[in-house]
Design a protein around this motif. Structure first.
Motif, PDB file in Angstrom:
ATOM      1  N   VAL A 117      93.031 -14.887  -8.242  1.00 43.77           N
ATOM      2  CA  VAL A 117      93.367 -15.921  -7.249  1.00 43.77           C
ATOM      3  C   VAL A 117      94.803 -15.719  -6.768  1.00 43.77           C
ATOM      4  O   VAL A 117      95.086 -15.759  -5.559  1.00 43.77           O
ATOM      5  N   GLU A 118      95.715 -15.504  -7.695  1.00 40.09           N
ATOM      6  CA  GLU A 118      97.119 -15.270  -7.332  1.00 40.09           C
ATOM      7  C   GLU A 118      97.272 -14.008  -6.487  1.00 40.09           C
ATOM      8  O   GLU A 118      98.042 -13.974  -5.523  1.00 40.09           O
ATOM      9  N   CYS A 119      96.529 -12.963  -6.854  1.00 36.08           N
ATOM     10  CA  CYS A 119      96.641 -11.705  -6.126  1.00 36.08           C
ATOM     11  C   CYS A 119      96.149 -11.847  -4.694  1.00 36.08           C
ATOM     12  O   CYS A 119      96.779 -11.344  -3.755  1.00 36.08           O
ATOM     13  N   ARG A 120      95.020 -12.515  -4.513  1.00 30.79           N
ATOM     14  CA  ARG A 120      94.510 -12.686  -3.149  1.00 30.79           C
ATOM     15  C   ARG A 120      95.515 -13.454  -2.284  1.00 30.79           C
ATOM     16  O   ARG A 120      95.743 -13.107  -1.118  1.00 30.79           O
ATOM     17  N   ALA A 121      96.107 -14.485  -2.849  1.00 27.81           N
ATOM     18  CA  ALA A 121      97.094 -15.263  -2.097  1.00 27.81           C
ATOM     19  C   ALA A 121      98.300 -14.404  -1.737  1.00 27.81           C
ATOM     20  O   ALA A 121      98.830 -14.488  -0.616  1.00 27.81           O
ATOM     21  N   ALA A 122      98.740 -13.556  -2.666  1.00 28.98           N
ATOM     22  CA  ALA A 122      99.911 -12.718  -2.414  1.00 28.98           C
ATOM     23  C   ALA A 122      99.626 -11.672  -1.345  1.00 28.98           C
ATOM     24  O   ALA A 122     100.507 -11.330  -0.548  1.00 28.98           O
ATOM     25  N   LEU A 123      98.402 -11.164  -1.299  1.00 25.69           N
ATOM     26  CA  LEU A 123      98.048 -10.166  -0.293  1.00 25.69           C
ATOM     27  C   LEU A 123      98.010 -10.769   1.112  1.00 25.69           C
ATOM     28  O   LEU A 123      98.119 -10.040   2.106  1.00 25.69           O
ATOM     29  N   ARG A 124      97.863 -12.081   1.199  1.00 27.53           N
ATOM     30  CA  ARG A 124      97.772 -12.739   2.505  1.00 27.53           C
ATOM     31  C   ARG A 124      99.132 -13.102   3.090  1.00 27.53           C
ATOM     32  O   ARG A 124      99.205 -13.633   4.187  1.00 27.53           O
ATOM     33  N   ARG A 125     100.196 -12.819   2.365  1.00 23.17           N
ATOM     34  CA  ARG A 125     101.526 -13.155   2.880  1.00 23.17           C
ATOM     35  C   ARG A 125     102.403 -11.899   2.858  1.00 23.17           C
ATOM     36  O   ARG A 125     102.049 -10.882   2.279  1.00 23.17           O
ATOM     37  N   ASP A 126     103.541 -11.997   3.526  1.00 26.35           N
ATOM     38  CA  ASP A 126     104.504 -10.909   3.464  1.00 26.35           C
ATOM     39  C   ASP A 126     104.990 -10.757   2.030  1.00 26.35           C
ATOM     40  O   ASP A 126     105.047 -11.737   1.276  1.00 26.35           O
ATOM     41  N   PRO A 127     105.356  -9.546   1.641  1.00 22.47           N
ATOM     42  CA  PRO A 127     105.797  -9.352   0.252  1.00 22.47           C
ATOM     43  C   PRO A 127     107.042 -10.166  -0.069  1.00 22.47           C
ATOM     44  O   PRO A 127     107.906 -10.396   0.787  1.00 22.47           O
ATOM     45  N   VAL A 128     107.097 -10.601  -1.306  1.00 20.75           N
ATOM     46  CA  VAL A 128     108.216 -11.403  -1.788  1.00 20.75           C
ATOM     47  C   VAL A 128     109.074 -10.546  -2.714  1.00 20.75           C
ATOM     48  O   VAL A 128     108.535  -9.892  -3.623  1.00 20.75           O
ATOM     49  N   PRO A 129     110.398 -10.513  -2.496  1.00 20.99           N
ATOM     50  CA  PRO A 129     111.241  -9.690  -3.365  1.00 20.99           C
ATOM     51  C   PRO A 129     111.113 -10.099  -4.830  1.00 20.99           C
ATOM     52  O   PRO A 129     111.089 -11.289  -5.153  1.00 20.99           O
ATOM     53  N   LEU A 130     111.021  -9.109  -5.705  1.00 22.64           N
ATOM     54  CA  LEU A 130     110.979  -9.364  -7.141  1.00 22.64           C
ATOM     55  C   LEU A 130     112.377  -9.133  -7.699  1.00 22.64           C
ATOM     56  O   LEU A 130     112.851  -7.995  -7.787  1.00 22.64           O
ATOM     57  N   SER A 131     113.024 -10.223  -8.033  1.00 25.28           N
ATOM     58  CA  SER A 131     114.390 -10.141  -8.558  1.00 25.28           C
ATOM     59  C   SER A 131     114.358  -9.985 -10.068  1.00 25.28           C
ATOM     60  O   SER A 131     113.690 -10.758 -10.776  1.00 25.28           O
ATOM     61  N   VAL A 132     115.069  -8.992 -10.552  1.00 27.03           N
ATOM     62  CA  VAL A 132     115.158  -8.708 -11.981  1.00 27.03           C
ATOM     63  C   VAL A 132     116.610  -8.403 -12.307  1.00 27.03           C
ATOM     64  O   VAL A 132     117.434  -8.196 -11.410  1.00 27.03           O
ATOM     65  N   PRO A 133     116.970  -8.371 -13.570  1.00 21.53           N
ATOM     66  CA  PRO A 133     118.356  -8.010 -13.915  1.00 21.53           C
ATOM     67  C   PRO A 133     118.728  -6.642 -13.346  1.00 21.53           C
ATOM     68  O   PRO A 133     117.971  -5.673 -13.481  1.00 21.53           O
ATOM     69  N   GLY A 134     119.862  -6.596 -12.680  1.00 18.03           N
ATOM     70  CA  GLY A 134     120.325  -5.349 -12.075  1.00 18.03           C
ATOM     71  C   GLY A 134     121.425  -4.698 -12.889  1.00 18.03           C
ATOM     72  O   GLY A 134     121.707  -5.086 -14.020  1.00 18.03           O
ATOM     73  N   ARG A 135     122.085  -3.737 -12.260  1.00 21.28           N
ATOM     74  CA  ARG A 135     123.177  -3.042 -12.961  1.00 21.28           C
ATOM     75  C   ARG A 135     124.395  -3.937 -13.089  1.00 21.28           C
ATOM     76  O   ARG A 135     125.085  -3.931 -14.109  1.00 21.28           O
ATOM     77  N   PHE A 136     124.629  -4.736 -12.057  1.00 21.86           N
ATOM     78  CA  PHE A 136     125.774  -5.644 -12.094  1.00 21.86           C
ATOM     79  C   PHE A 136     125.357  -7.111 -12.026  1.00 21.86           C
ATOM     80  O   PHE A 136     126.003  -7.963 -12.592  1.00 21.86           O
ATOM     81  N   GLY A 137     124.319  -7.387 -11.308  1.00 21.40           N
ATOM     82  CA  GLY A 137     123.851  -8.754 -11.152  1.00 21.40           C
ATOM     83  C   GLY A 137     122.346  -8.786 -11.052  1.00 21.40           C
ATOM     84  O   GLY A 137     121.637  -8.631 -12.033  1.00 21.40           O
ATOM     85  N   THR A 138     121.851  -8.943  -9.822  1.00 21.65           N
ATOM     86  CA  THR A 138     120.414  -8.993  -9.572  1.00 21.65           C
ATOM     87  C   THR A 138     119.943  -7.683  -8.963  1.00 21.65           C
ATOM     88  O   THR A 138     120.552  -7.181  -8.016  1.00 21.65           O
ATOM     89  N   GLY A 139     118.873  -7.154  -9.500  1.00 26.50           N
ATOM     90  CA  GLY A 139     118.278  -5.955  -8.950  1.00 26.50           C
ATOM     91  C   GLY A 139     116.997  -6.283  -8.202  1.00 26.50           C
ATOM     92  O   GLY A 139     116.417  -7.359  -8.358  1.00 26.50           O
ATOM     93  N   LEU A 140     116.535  -5.338  -7.390  1.00 27.06           N
ATOM     94  CA  LEU A 140     115.297  -5.485  -6.640  1.00 27.06           C
ATOM     95  C   LEU A 140     114.267  -4.521  -7.235  1.00 27.06           C
ATOM     96  O   LEU A 140     114.487  -3.308  -7.246  1.00 27.06           O
ATOM     97  N   GLU A 141     113.142  -5.085  -7.728  1.00 21.61           N
ATOM     98  CA  GLU A 141     112.133  -4.247  -8.364  1.00 21.61           C
ATOM     99  C   GLU A 141     111.035  -3.856  -7.376  1.00 21.61           C
ATOM    100  O   GLU A 141     110.528  -4.685  -6.631  1.00 21.61           O
ATOM    101  N   PHE A 142     110.710  -2.577  -7.387  1.00 16.43           N
ATOM    102  CA  PHE A 142     109.562  -2.063  -6.653  1.00 16.43           C
ATOM    103  C   PHE A 142     108.510  -1.665  -7.693  1.00 16.43           C
ATOM    104  O   PHE A 142     108.658  -0.646  -8.375  1.00 16.43           O
TER     105      PHE A 142
END
Length: 897
Positions: free
Chosen positions: A137-162
């Protein structure tokens, strides 16, 4: 939403025939079948070999982390995967053909869980179903919208996960390079996969004019390149060592004048001082990407990025080194991801959000590309509608067994999406698609869609099901023209189960006629002794059996789907031949496809069954999670689905298996150790008047004895039929069916001297590692019934095990990894009756020997009948003294009944 099993009875009443193995009742239909199966919850499986095999699969189902199954769905939707690792084999991005079948295994797993819950009522199975459905259910909803950035711990602050499999990248503003002749590209990267040519940066128009920085080239090291004339003219700088996976690395490149320098973790690793190209010569390019390549076949970057910067000058070595300890601030572009994406846009390589209802573990592009394909290429498109079937069927089974309305909503959404897409295509395009080998395969999708029509009453779904008509095949089979040679077997078998369902919903006779004729083209003309069919997944010429024995026979999916078709056809015309076949394939190939061993990671089910001499069963084919392991999981959790059928006036006992069925106001308990026991007893609880129909197996050459309450004999049952007992039954009544097994040798259709052994319903194989075909003689001790078992020596303490000429024979259904011979060469050099040697050669005429001709008339009611047969056949094969010896030996031979 979940409902209890008692309330579920109200839901299951809408289930059609094809899903009654897991659901039960049926809608009124245009051409309803005469019989209906029972829901799994209405038939309890008793102890024995079937229960033992099922227990192994249930243990696997209980213990497996289903978050692993939805990992590929979550990745495709750009959702966090929680560190779950997708199953191996076909169910992952690295699977065969680029993982283009991923998602199919999840559908099979849902069906297995639904059947397990339907059979046992154990909450753990419903809980796992709920977890999978919720994730989808969550996956279908996510496929129907533009991608949302996945924020994770970065090198200095927040990183962007692909996430690998999300196909996401950053689209930077046009003219981000600003026409600068000098440039510095810098980023912190934490790659999670060792794919080559995944870009960190790529600026260009196409595959002719571009500039990129990749974490790994073909040698696994970083590479910077720029060109205005394609790949052969790249001016490049290559690193010297791979960037480690799962660890942060700083990578940068500077270009100024004729010099380019590549840095890793603040240190210079490579220099090119002969560069004549710089960013300015590219001009204003269309594509300014982070994480995506201008080469469409290159993978998207998988990992985490932080502190991505672009400068309009070449930073000094000390400035580059300083970036290891503090963030940079590029004057052309700078992305720290602490407060979003700034002027960059997160996109998917496959474009816009998916259409409403779409649900898969890969992009919609698989379906779109199929519509323009003119030849099969499974590395490009591998059966997307086949995968859709597995998911849809799993969702329907989940809904019908647990009442989870979310599953039905997902299922209707998938069907709505398919109908919206396919109804716009021309008939010519549809026929071309469905005729493509592998790429156009759609499995049992018609069956599932027709079931959905029955559940919802939505006429669009019936129209959708008919869009899958492969008319060239349907018309040929309806006209009884055998066109199967060269066709992929499992691509086409499920089509006919769908046609039976369409017949039930539309009344169109062509569908049912085609299915019946097709079945007759397979059985026995392309059937092996275990009940399976196909060689290297394909059908060969009609009648070709001995000539097709290899190490890749009898794809297990084929047997699974032939069973489904057989039970559907039997429900319509009650022809016992369908149940004779069903028993053969179930007791042998299906039961024998499951290894007798537990494993927490694998279902341990065969793909191919090698039938060449000395073959060994492979229970972990192709690294696991194949189509056959999927159907194998389903088979092992529904062994009891065809034991009983029902109609308003009677109960059909199709199979002899320890089990209990609850029907109307009675309970029937079947007690047997079959196939180790050659009898079964049925006990009635409750009072009712009804017809009890007992299947009399076609192999029962010695006859079948049926008694009621220990004394009353019921008629003279005919092998290959059903015996009907009409009676006012009272609680405590018992019916005993005794059916002595006989050992018979079955000839291959294309080579009579190549044979196999069947003991009642059980296929006996010779356990031997030799790879040359074994030779056996068997007629020397044949009995009047034609039984050859007296030539075998029982093995003490091992039921159904024998020795013959020093070789052990064992049931195929035992799931071992012992080398075996399913077929042998029959050698009967001399005429021997009852151990008496006539001293005469066993003459062969027109490919058939004298002894084969004599014994083909077995069973013989009396010895006189046997002697008469020998005398008549001897006229055609012998003369003079040889004929006299043969007939004299027949008269004096001590033959057993």
């Amino acid at each position: 939403m979940m409902i209890d099993r008692r309330s579920l009875l109200k839901v299951a009443v809408v289930a059609p025939l094809a899903t009654t193995a897991t659901t039960g009742q049926a809608f009124a239909e245009s051409a309803p079948p005469a019989l209906r199966p029972f829901a799994l919850r209405d038939v309890t499986l008793g102890g024995g070999v079937f229960a033992d095999k099922r227990a192994l699969m249930l243990a696997y189902a209980r213990g497996y982390d289903v978050n692993r199954l939805v990992q590929v769905f979550r990745a495709n939707a750009g959702l966090p995967t929680g560190g779950a690792v997708a199953p191996g084999g076909w169910e992952g991005l690295d699977g065969e053909a680029n993982g283009n079948l991923r998602g199919h295994y999840t559908g099979h797993f849902l069906s297995m869980l639904a059947q397990a819950y339907g059979s046992t009522g154990e909450p753990v199975f419903a809980e796992k179903i709920s977890t999978i459905v919720g994730a989808l259910v969550e996956c279908r909803a996510a496929l129907r919208r533009d991608p949302v950035p996945l924020s994770v711990p970065g090198r200095f602050g927040t990183g962007l996960e692909f996430i690998r499999g999300s196909y996401q990248y950053l689209d930077l503003p046009p003219n981000v390079l600003g026409g600068s002749a000098a440039v510095t590209l810098s980023a912190w990267v934490k790659p999670t996969h060792a794919a080559t040519w995944a870009r960190i940066f790529d600026f260009g128009n196409d595959t002719t004019r571009y500039m990129y920085l990749t974490a790994r080239n073909n040698n696994g090291v970083p590479r910077f390149a720029i060109t205005t004339n394609g790949g052969g003219s790249e001016q490049a700088i290559n690193g010297t060592a791979s960037l480690p996976l799962g660890e942060w690395s700083h990578i940068a490149v500077t270009v100024e004048g004729t010099a380019g320098v590549l840095y890793v973790n603040g240190s210079q690793v490579a220099v090119n001082t002969a560069m004549s190209l710089n960013p300015a010569v590219l001009g204003q390019v269309r594509n300014n990407w982070v994480g995506r390549s201008n080469y469409a076949a290159d993978p998207a970057f998988a990992g985490v990025l932080d502190d991505v910067n672009i400068w309009s000058r070449a930073l000094t070595a000390s400035e580059i080194a300083g970036l290891r300890n503090s963030p940079g601030k590029g004057d052309l572009a700078s992305y720290s991801f602490d407060s979003g994406l700034s002027d960059a846009t997160l996109r998917r390589t496959w474009g816009s959000p998916s259409h409403p209802g779409f649900l898969a573990a890969y992009p919609e592009t698989q379906f779109i590309t199929l519509e323009t394909m003119t030849r099969s290429d499974y590395t490009v498109v591998w059966a997307p509608y086949y995968t859709a079937h597995k998911i849809l069927k799993g969702l329907l089974d989940a809904y019908l067994n647990t009442g989870d309305a979310r599953a039905l909503d997902l299922a209707t959404g998938m069907a709505d999406w398919m109908y919206a897409r396919l109804r716009k295509l021309s008939a010519e395009v549809l026929q071309r698609m469905w005729g493509l080998f592998s790429s156009g395969e759609f499995g049992g999708l018609v069956e599932a869609i027709t079931d959905l029509h029955q559940i919802t009453g939505n006429a669009d779904y019936l129209a959708l099901a008919k869009l899958f008509d492969l008319n060239s095949l349907i018309d040929a089979c309806a006209a009884n023209r055998d066109v199967l040679e060269g066709l992929h077997a499992n691509q086409h078998i499920p089509i006919f189960t769908g046609l039976v369902r369409l017949h039930e919903s539309t009344g169109e006779q062509r569908y049912l006629t085609a299915a019946k004729n097709f079945w007759d083209m397979v059985v026995p003309h392309r059937m092996y002794s275990i009940g399976g069919t196909s060689e290297r997944e394909f059908w060969r010429a009609r009648g070709a059996v001995a000539s097709t024995l290899t190490d890749v026979n009898a794809e297990t999916c084929c047997a699974h789907n032939m069973l489904k078709l057989s039970r559907s056809l039997f429900a319509h015309d009650r022809n016992p031949k369908y149940m004779d076949y069903f028993e053969r394939a179930l007791v042998n190939q299906i039961l024998g496809s499951k290894q007798d061993q537990a494993d927490p990671e694998l279902p341990l089910v065969t793909y191919f069954i090698g039938l060449a001499p000395g073959s060994v069963r492979d229970y972990t084919p192709k690294q696991g999670t194949t189509c056959c392991e999927g159907t194998g999981m389903e088979s092992a959790t529904k062994y009891q689905d065809t034991v009983y059928f029902q109609h308003p006036e009677g109960l059909y006992v199709n199979l002899y298996m320890p089990s209990t069925v609850r029907w109307q106001n009675v309970t029937v308990t079947q007690t047997t150790a079959y196939p180790f026991e050659q009898a079964s007893e049925l006990r009635i609880s409750g009072n009712a008047t009804f017809d009890l129909h007992l299947r009399i197996p076609g192999w029962a050459r010695k006859g079948v004895t049926v008694t009621i309450n220990g004394s009353h004999h019921v008629g003279k049952p005919t092998p290959g039929s059903y015996l009907t007992i009409s009676r006012a039954w009272r609680s405590g009544d018992t019916v005993r069916v005794e059916m002595p097994f006989t050992l018979r040798a079955e000839q291959a259709l294309d080579r009579p001297d190549v044979q196999s052994l069947m003991y009642g319903p059980v296929h006996l194989v010779a356990r031997d590692s030799r790879t040359a075909m074994l030779e056996f003689s068997l007629y020397r001790n044949a009995t009047l019934s034609g039984d050859l078992v007296r030539s075998l020596t029982p093995v003490a303490g091992k039921p159904l095990h024998y020795t013959l000429d020093g070789v052990e024979l064992a049931p195929f259904f035992e799931g071992t990894a012992d080398p075996f011979h399913s077929y042998f060469r029959r050698v009967e050099p001399r005429v021997v009756f009852g151990g008496l040697d006539a001293g005469v050669a066993n003459v062969v005429r027109d490919g058939t020997s004298f002894l084969d001709t004599v014994w083909s008339a077995a069973p013989f009611p009396t010895k006189t009948d046997f002697v008469t047969r020998v005398d008549r056949v001897a006229d055609r094969f012998y003369a003079g003294e040889d004929r006299t010896r043969v007939t004299r030996t027949a008269r004096h031979a001590p033959l057993w009944p």
